[in-house]
Every structure is written in C-alpha cells, then in structure tokens.
Design a protein around this motif. Structure first.
Motif, PDB file in Angstrom:
ATOM      1  N   GLN A  10     -30.396 -28.560  56.704  1.00 40.10           N
ATOM      2  CA  GLN A  10     -29.772 -28.953  55.438  1.00 40.10           C
ATOM      3  C   GLN A  10     -30.512 -28.343  54.251  1.00 40.10           C
ATOM      4  O   GLN A  10     -29.891 -27.975  53.243  1.00 40.10           O
ATOM      5  N   GLU A  13     -29.482 -24.779  53.962  1.00 43.02           N
ATOM      6  CA  GLU A  13     -28.107 -24.677  53.460  1.00 43.02           C
ATOM      7  C   GLU A  13     -28.009 -24.876  51.947  1.00 43.02           C
ATOM      8  O   GLU A  13     -26.959 -24.613  51.364  1.00 43.02           O
ATOM      9  N   ILE A  17     -25.072 -20.264  52.216  1.00 43.36           N
ATOM     10  CA  ILE A  17     -23.750 -20.876  52.292  1.00 43.36           C
ATOM     11  C   ILE A  17     -23.011 -20.358  53.528  1.00 43.36           C
ATOM     12  O   ILE A  17     -22.871 -19.150  53.718  1.00 43.36           O
ATOM     13  N   ARG A  20     -24.684 -21.687  58.889  1.00 47.53           N
ATOM     14  CA  ARG A  20     -25.317 -22.691  59.741  1.00 47.53           C
ATOM     15  C   ARG A  20     -25.671 -22.112  61.111  1.00 47.53           C
ATOM     16  O   ARG A  20     -26.743 -22.383  61.652  1.00 47.53           O
ATOM     17  N   GLU A 176     -16.736 -19.368  50.349  1.00 52.51           N
ATOM     18  CA  GLU A 176     -18.193 -19.344  50.465  1.00 52.51           C
ATOM     19  C   GLU A 176     -18.811 -18.406  49.440  1.00 52.51           C
ATOM     20  O   GLU A 176     -19.832 -18.724  48.823  1.00 52.51           O
TER      21      GLU A 176
END
Length: 313
Positions: A10, A13, A17, A20, A176
C-alpha cells in the motif's frame, strides 16, 4: 495477504499507480533474497518502483548508471594509497548498499557486468585480493531497454540465470496515467514517502520465509516443469537446477505474503513464467516462427499434471 506485506504494498502504491503485480513480484524477490531484471522502455516507472520499495523498508538505496566506459572498480570500490597512513584504504563503491538499481545494465561491458553479478551470487565483492561482505538485505533490480540494441552488451545466459525473476512494467491505462499526472502535478510523491518497516523487520521476514513448507509433491511438480522445458521441441537449452531452486524459493515467499505457511500448486503456476522464461534458449526455427519463451512456459505449465494430494510417507 500478510498485514505487514500489505502495508508495504500500500505504501508503494502511493507512488506507483496500477503496478500492484510488479510490486508484489519485486517483494517476492526481495524476501526470497533474489534479484530482478526489469525489461521495459524508458519512462514507465522502473526507477520509481525500486526507490519506492527501498524507502518503504528503510533500506539504503544506491543507483548505478551503467555506461560503456564504466569500470568494475566504479561499481565495487577501489583501494587508494594514503601517504599519511602509509597504507591503502578501501573506498566502497555504490554496490555497498541494501537495494541497488543497476540502470541499463546492458550498456556496459561484460567485465563490469560481472563485477555486479559476483555480488549478486556471492553476497560479497573481492577487491585487490580482499573479500568484502555485503550487508543484508542485498537486493539488485537491474533494468534494460529492449528497444535499443546499438552499443549494448546483452546479458549472456549464464548471467541471466543469476536473476530470480524477469518481468516487464508495461504502460498504464488511460485512467491510471491521469492519476499519475494528478499526483505529480505539484511535487513528486516519492519525496513524501515514509518507511513502514525497518531493516531488522525485513531480515526477520526473510528468515520466516524459510519455514514455509514445500511438500514433496510440490517439489516434484517444480522439477517436472523444469524438466519439461529441457525436452520441449522449441527449446535448445532448458531451465537449470538453479531455476528449480529459484522457483521453490519464490513460491515460499509468495505463499508467505499471502498468509500461508505452505506452498500451493497455484503459487508455482503463477511464478513459473517469471522465474524460468528468461533461463531457456529457444531454437532458431522457433524464434523465426515468432514463438517466445513466455509462450513455451505457458504450454509447459498447461501440460504438466498438477498434483492434487500430498505424498503419503
């Protein structure tokens, strides 16, 4: 997902963007004490990814820009004579860090590449006959541009085999990329990123991963996949036993990240292309037909029988 691992992801992130999958695989390699080769075009966030990972785990980050005139001593360090002390003193190079970005590794000579790869394999470097141990954790993310080939020195197969994973970033989609612009409008988000764990916690995670159970059926499944790459009709040279070990270690890390103390066949299936594809050499006729190593791995994983129960001892 393991809460501590999820916290790291997290945090990454906040900067990256829609990446993951790449962040997870990078953590797999870091926790398994392996290294990553990231192949993609410039400007898609390769450097930002490794910087975000280093900041998230409180690691010392070093960046080496590989160029044709880079010398091995520019990577490992050099001994310089001190006339006051009447002795040589070692000045460490940028490899003496925790997380190393080897940017455009294929732009430097094989001799300089090997200086980095010695550290990756042995966790130490030798300068003037003296061996210097590298600190743990030690993680290398090397990048190379697949588009430009002039003035480059492609990594030979023996050196590619030293990388646990090879992957690509890919372009973001429209939404994104809009979010990337919004976050970078005033100030780079990496400047405000804070650590979520320290190095001691990271070392503990690396130790705990070794306790993840790999049943004999899973080990046999890994070996069957590696062996199938060696007998595939499109393959000239298949994955090495080092690849089998790497796949097992990566699967242990992936299982631990997902809060399990045992490896599933699904873990092996997911990781096999990233761990083994760059370790196989295709026949020239297969390349001519447009077959890629990833295509071969997809067929191999599809055809090798999946274990459905544990071996009874």
């Amino acid at each position: 997902m393991n809460p501590l691992i999820n916290r790291i992801l997290q945090n990454i992130e906040k900067v990256m963007i829609g990446k993951r999958n790449v962040a997870e695989l990078s953590l797999v390699a870091l926790l398994a004490e392996g290294h990553v080769l990231l192949e993609d075009v410039p400007g898609v966030g390769k450097t930002m990814m490794v910087r975000a990972l280093a900041r998230s785990v409180s690691a010392e980050f070093r960046r080496i820009q590989f160029t044709p005139d880079l010398l091995p001593s520019d990577v490992t360090g050099v001994s310089i004579y001190n006339p006051k002390e009447l002795e040589f003193q070692f000045r460490p190079g940028p490899i003496m860090g925790n997380i190393i970005l080897a940017d455009e590794i294929n732009r430097t000579s094989p001799k300089t590449q090997s200086a980095l790869l010695e550290g990756m394999e042995e966790s130490s470097v030798t300068i003037d006959g003296v061996t210097h141990k590298l600190d743990r954790p030690f993680f290398v993310m090397a990048t190379q541009n697949p588009i430009e080939y002039e003035g480059t020195y492609p990594l030979p197969e023996a050196q590619l085999d030293r990388f646990l994973l090879k992957m690509r970033m890919g372009y973001p989609d429209l939404d994104e990329e809009m979010e990337v612009l919004s976050r970078a409008e005033k100030r780079s988000p990496i400047a405000e990123l804070q650590p979520v764990i320290d190095l001691e916690e990271l070392r503990e995670l690396q130790e705990e991963i070794q306790n993840v159970i790999v049943d004999d059926t899973i080990k046999r499944y890994i070996v069957d996949i590696s062996h199938r790459t060696r007998t595939h009709s499109s393959v000239y040279l298949g994955a090495s036993p080092r690849g089998s070990i790497g796949l097992m270690k990566a699967a242990q890390a992936y299982a631990y990240m997902h809060n399990r103390d045992y490896v599933l066949p699904d873990d092996v299936q997911y990781l096999a292309p990233y761990v083994l594809a760059h370790r196989i050499i295709l026949k020239s006729e297969a390349k001519f037909e447009g077959i890629t190593a990833e295509d071969v791995m997809a067929r191999v994983v599809e055809r090798v029988p999946v274990p459905v129960k544990r071996l009874v001892k």
